[in-house]
Scaffold this motif. Structure first.
Motif, short mmCIF file in Angstrom:
data_model
loop_
_atom_site.label_atom_id
_atom_site.label_comp_id
_atom_site.label_asym_id
_atom_site.label_seq_id
_atom_site.Cartn_x
_atom_site.Cartn_y
_atom_site.Cartn_z
N GLU A 201 0.69 -1.04 0.30
CA GLU A 201 -0.23 -0.37 0.11
C GLU A 201 1.18 1.22 0.02
O GLU A 201 0.28 2.46 -0.08
N THR A 206 1.48 1.06 -6.68
CA THR A 206 0.53 -0.12 -6.72
C THR A 206 -0.18 0.69 -6.98
O THR A 206 -1.04 -0.98 -7.68
N TYR A 207 -1.20 1.24 -6.77
CA TYR A 207 -2.78 1.99 -7.66
C TYR A 207 -2.54 1.70 -9.26
O TYR A 207 -3.47 1.58 -9.81
N ARG A 210 -2.85 -2.05 -10.42
CA ARG A 210 -3.97 -2.37 -10.07
C ARG A 210 -4.82 -1.82 -10.48
O ARG A 210 -5.69 -2.13 -11.25
N GLY A 211 -5.12 -0.51 -10.79
CA GLY A 211 -5.65 0.48 -11.67
C GLY A 211 -5.88 -0.26 -13.24
O GLY A 211 -6.88 -0.46 -13.62
N ASN A 226 -8.35 3.43 -7.54
CA ASN A 226 -6.97 3.51 -7.66
C ASN A 226 -6.29 4.61 -7.84
O ASN A 226 -5.69 5.47 -8.14
N VAL A 229 -6.88 7.94 -6.49
CA VAL A 229 -5.61 7.95 -5.33
C VAL A 229 -3.92 8.10 -6.01
O VAL A 229 -2.94 8.95 -5.96
N LEU A 230 -3.93 7.97 -7.07
CA LEU A 230 -2.67 7.70 -7.83
C LEU A 230 -2.59 9.68 -8.70
O LEU A 230 -1.93 10.43 -8.52
#
Length: 249
Positions: A201, A206-207, A210-211, A226, A229-230
């Motif tokens: 996390e 990671t985002y 995942r996205g 995601n 957040v990015l």
């Protein structure tokens, strides 16, 4: 000169600087293609075998895209900042209307254009070489833009703090290599120790992974969360990177 004119002139200068450096062009366009050929064709992926590269080819699309989204902005922007410091260019820029954030924004625009093209070629090769079954979601565009902007900001910070261009390259690689393999890109979380998984996390990549995976391959994920957040991380990184740029050398 208007702000638009300043951004246009700075972007043009950044683009010409990139094209003059053949090594930068090679690592932006050809190096990721070599990675795909090696891991996609020679070390074939496919479900059922267990271990690394045991997932279907579409699972690894975020990892391959991360090669250009992560490495290129970190090294290019970081090296450009270091070159400007060594050549006392920031001191000269301080005498012009061009602001530090405008300079960084222009660098980011050029990187978005160059890396966007490289990502498009990479996706095409992935489909041809690995037979990856993916969805060409329009969300790929904001993910690539936000990812590039994020690492442009971090690259600017590295360039402002490193003592030389060699220091920039060493620091960029020291940051990028662990992130590339420990951000749900090539290694699924199930292959990592349970105690380490919460650390995923903390990686901004990671985002992105995942996205992109949720948008192109695994519909069970939430690409918009995601992406949000990015984008937030990208805005923060650009703001910090611009503040870190020296006013004088």
């Amino acid at each position: 000169m208007s702000r638009t004119g300043r951004l246009r002139a700075s972007s043009r200068a950044a683009a010409l600087s990139f094209l003059r450096r053949r090594t930068a062009v090679f690592f932006t366009f050809l190096f990721p293609l070599l990675i795909v050929l090696i891991f996609g064709a020679l070390i074939e992926t496919g479900a059922g075998g267990g271990g690394l590269f045991a997932e279907p080819p579409g699972y690894y699309v975020p990892g391959y895209l991360a090669v250009v989204v992560l490495f290129t902005p970190l090294s290019r922007v970081g090296s450009e900042v270091a070159r400007h410091r060594e050549g006392n260019r920031f001191e000269k820029l301080a005498t012009t209307p061009l602001r530090r954030w405008e300079w960084l924004f222009a660098q980011t625009l050029v990187n978005v254009a160059v890396i966007g093209l490289a990502a498009l070629l990479l996706l095409a090769l992935l489909v041809v070489v690995t037979g990856a079954e993916i969805t060409l979601s329009p969300l790929l565009i904001p993910f690539v833009v936000a990812g590039v902007a994020l690492f442009c900001g971090i690259g600017a910070l590295i360039g402002a703090l490193a003592d030389s261009q060699d220091g920039v390259i060493a620091t960029s690689n020291a940051i990028a290599l662990p992130l590339l393999f420990l951000s749900e890109t090539f290694a699924p979380p199930s292959l990592l120790p349970a105690w380490f998984r919460p650390a995923l996390e903390l990686s901004p990549l990671t985002y992105f992974s995942r996205g992109v995976r949720a948008a192109t391959f695994d519909s069970s994920g939430d690409p918009l969360a995601n992406l949000a957040v990015l984008i937030g991380l990208a805005a923060l990184a650009l703001a910090v990177g611009a503040l870190a740029l020296p006013r004088v050398d």
